[in-house]
Design a protein around this motif. Structure first.
Motif, PDB file in Angstrom:
ATOM      1  N   ALA A 271       0.833  -1.200   0.000  1.00 53.22           N
ATOM      2  CA  ALA A 271       0.000   0.000   0.000  1.00 53.22           C
ATOM      3  C   ALA A 271       0.869   1.252   0.000  1.00 53.22           C
ATOM      4  N   ALA A 272       0.364   2.286  -0.634  1.00 49.96           N
ATOM      5  CA  ALA A 272       1.022   3.587  -0.572  1.00 49.96           C
ATOM      6  C   ALA A 272       0.915   4.134   0.848  1.00 49.96           C
ATOM      7  N   PRO A 273       1.884   4.905   1.291  1.00 46.35           N
ATOM      8  CA  PRO A 273       1.826   5.432   2.659  1.00 46.35           C
ATOM      9  C   PRO A 273       0.715   6.464   2.808  1.00 46.35           C
ATOM     10  N   ALA A 274       0.238   6.579   4.029  1.00 42.46           N
ATOM     11  CA  ALA A 274      -0.732   7.631   4.335  1.00 42.46           C
ATOM     12  C   ALA A 274      -0.040   8.989   4.292  1.00 42.46           C
ATOM     13  N   ALA A 275      -0.832  10.019   4.168  1.00 39.77           N
ATOM     14  CA  ALA A 275      -0.287  11.376   4.108  1.00 39.77           C
ATOM     15  C   ALA A 275       0.578  11.650   5.332  1.00 39.77           C
ATOM     16  N   GLY A 276       1.776  12.160   5.089  1.00 42.35           N
ATOM     17  CA  GLY A 276       2.679  12.494   6.177  1.00 42.35           C
ATOM     18  C   GLY A 276       3.554  11.360   6.644  1.00 42.35           C
ATOM     19  N   GLU A 277       3.361  10.141   6.118  1.00 37.13           N
ATOM     20  CA  GLU A 277       4.181   8.997   6.502  1.00 37.13           C
ATOM     21  C   GLU A 277       5.217   8.707   5.429  1.00 37.13           C
ATOM     22  N   ARG A 278       6.347   8.167   5.861  1.00 32.32           N
ATOM     23  CA  ARG A 278       7.354   7.743   4.889  1.00 32.32           C
ATOM     24  C   ARG A 278       6.897   6.469   4.201  1.00 32.32           C
ATOM     25  N   MET A 279       7.346   6.296   2.977  1.00 38.81           N
ATOM     26  CA  MET A 279       7.004   5.077   2.236  1.00 38.81           C
ATOM     27  C   MET A 279       7.778   3.892   2.799  1.00 38.81           C
ATOM     28  N   SER A 280       7.234   2.716   2.628  1.00 38.66           N
ATOM     29  CA  SER A 280       7.908   1.493   3.056  1.00 38.66           C
ATOM     30  C   SER A 280       8.938   1.081   2.008  1.00 38.66           C
ATOM     31  N   VAL A 281       9.895   0.257   2.420  1.00 36.84           N
ATOM     32  CA  VAL A 281      10.846  -0.317   1.470  1.00 36.84           C
ATOM     33  C   VAL A 281      10.099  -1.164   0.439  1.00 36.84           C
ATOM     34  N   ALA A 282       9.059  -1.868   0.888  1.00 36.84           N
ATOM     35  CA  ALA A 282       8.263  -2.681  -0.035  1.00 36.84           C
ATOM     36  C   ALA A 282       7.666  -1.815  -1.139  1.00 36.84           C
TER      37      ALA A 282
END
Length: 542
Positions: A360-371
């Protein structure tokens, strides 16, 4: 590789006036096709490079570990020994981390180092190497400092033959600075075969066991791809409908990860390996140790009721395997002999390994996952591009979301030593100018060999360096629980705040971009992959 030479050429060289050690070595390297010298020069190496021939190139690295990493990537990608020139004791010391990795990678490499003039050695001179041949041991196959200057060419020829003989690996020759100008006869290279066949009786035992097995499994290691046995191993797996696992800590991809028989990656934990292999009664480790562990374990080495078999080019690895039957010899030739046996009745195909869910794409304000980052990279890269990876804490995620489909399109280190893959990407790009090279590097790993960016820029290699920036040594933090750390307990020395990789890229002559917004990642990666010069993409990840 097999080497031949012209006797007439050797006679012509011998008739030249003032034929020296330098002339003999340059002629030998030219005949072997080793016209790239990887190095970082010091005073004791300068005599080699006087009147440097126009058909040779000098690939400069700004630190000796970077030099060896570049040469490692180049040798792996060309399947030919590379030639390295280091500076005496201090330079070899700097290079030791990647010499260790080259040894574990089974990379053929002739490492030379300068030495002070022979007339000075009795006085313990500045910058000399005492017991020079002992310094890189035990992580070279052979080392020497020739007794006489005129022995240097023959020592280098011997070093080449040893480096290329399976199991391949680095060798070391220390050369005093005044040797290069001494008179010397030219050397005649010999025809040498470098591959040995495994014992036919042992291979027959392995073939019989695979034929009789109810549910066979293959465990493939780096030597499959290193030994050009990819197609043969795919054919063997299909013949036996055997599930195929990747051995722990493998530095190459040795089986297509989209194949229906692909079963995933084994962790370096004894109990977990036994659990994952539990359904199989015959386990065949092909080009892999049986098995590599990272943490202490207990219990059986293989599942109850199963048998272990191994085909490996390295007799030392075969010797320490705790159980099973081992054949020692060239991987490709051994698998070809197994395929030449009479065909057997096809088994029913095992269930296919489920694919990883789309992250899943990150929520607003969160960093993206390595995945998310790796899934995005996989969606925009050419499947035939080459991935050079060094992000240990992210490796399981990378394996799930950045699959490899083709031979010779994945490289990392088999040693666990950091600082290899960033310079190795430079060497791979030199060897494969027709291929796109993408280096996926953790932020902690990148700082072990950041000078490789300068070499990439200096050589104008269009490498895309993707830096996964999690601002910490995540592998150590994750691993701390094995040693009794509590959840949330601080692990000293593992935080990496405030490193600006875009600034470091530009300071080394590369372009750079910072990506924090997940919605911009795909476009940024597409632009970076198309970029005509080396570029660093700093990706903020959780």
């Amino acid at each position: 590789m097999q080497v031949t030479t012209s006797h007439q050429t050797a006679l012509a060289q011998a008739e030249q006036p003032n034929h020296t050690v330098r002339h003999a070595v340059i002629a030998m390297l030219r005949e072997l096709g080793m016209t790239r010298i990887f190095g970082n020069p010091g005073s004791t190496e300068l005599p080699l490079f006087r009147d440097y021939p126009e058909d040779f190139s000098y690939e400069l690295g700004l630190q000796e570990a970077v030099v060896v990493g570049m040469a490692d990537g180049y040798a792996q990608a060309t399947r030919q020994a590379s030639f390295v020139n280091l500076h005496s004791a201090a330079g070899v010391g700097h290079a030791m981390a990647n010499i260790f990795t080259a040894f574990k990678n089974r990379t053929p490499m002739i490492i030379t180092a300068g030495q002070q003039a022979r007339s000075l050695l009795q006085f313990d001179p500045f910058l000399h190497s005492r017991d020079a041949a002992e310094l890189p041991k035990p992580y070279v196959k052979w080392s020497c400092e020739p007794a006489r200057a005129e022995d240097v060419p023959q020592a280098l020829a011997r070093a080449y033959y040893i480096a290329m003989q399976e199991p391949r690996g680095p060798v070391f020759v220390s050369i005093p600075a005044d040797d290069w100008d001494k008179p010397c006869e030219p050397i005649t290279l010999r025809h040498v075969g470098f591959e040995a066949r495994a014992n036919p009786h042992t291979l027959s035992l392995i073939g019989d066991a695979l034929d009789a097995a109810r549910s066979p499994a293959l465990v493939v290691g780096a030597a499959v791809d290193r030994g050009q046995a990819w197609d043969e191993v795919v054919a063997l797996a299909e013949r036996h409908q055997a599930r195929v696992f990747v051995a722990p800590m493998s530095g190459r991809c040795s089986f297509p990860e989209d194949h229906p028989l692909f079963a995933g990656f084994l962790p370096a934990m004894r109990e977990r390996m036994v659990e994952l292999l539990g359904a199989h009664d015959a386990i065949f480790a092909v080009g892999a140790a049986a098995f590599t562990y990272h943490v202490e374990g207990a219990g059986p080495f293989i599942p109850a009721g199963s048998e272990l078999f191994q085909l490996i080019e390295d007799p030392a690895i075969a010797a320490w395997a705790p159980v099973g039957t081992a054949a020692v010899g060239n991987i490709r030739l051994g698998v070809q002999e197994l395929l030449a046996r009479p065909h057997i009745t096809q088994r029913q195909a095992p269930a296919r390994k489920p694919t990883a869910p789309v992250p899943a794409a990150p929520a607003a304000g969160e960093r993206m996952s390595v995945a998310f980052a790796m899934h995005t990279l996989a969606s925009v890269r050419d499947p035939l591009s080459i991935i050079v990876e060094e992000a240990p804490s992210s490796r399981p995620t990378i394996q799930s979301y950045l699959p490899i489909f083709h031979s010779e399109t994945f490289f990392t280190m088999c040693s666990g030593g950091l600082g290899h893959s960033m310079p190795a990407a430079v060497g791979v790009a030199l060897a494969k100018p027709e291929k796109k090279v993408i280096a996926v590097i953790g932020d902690g790993s990148a700082m072990y060999a950041i000078q490789a960016l300068w070499s990439a820029a200096n050589l104008r290699l269009p490498i895309t360096f993707v830096i996964l920036k999690n601002r910490r040594y995540a592998a150590l933090q994750d691993f701390s629980k094995v040693f009794g750390y509590r959840d949330g307990e601080k692990v000293e020395g593992t935080e990496l705040p405030d490193i600006n990789f875009v600034a470091l890229a530009k300071g080394h002559g590369c372009d750079g971009m910072h990506v924090e917004d997940a919605s911009q990642l795909a476009l940024a990666l597409q632009a970076a992959i198309a970029h005509p010069r080396p570029i660093v993409v700093e990706v903020e990840v959780a």
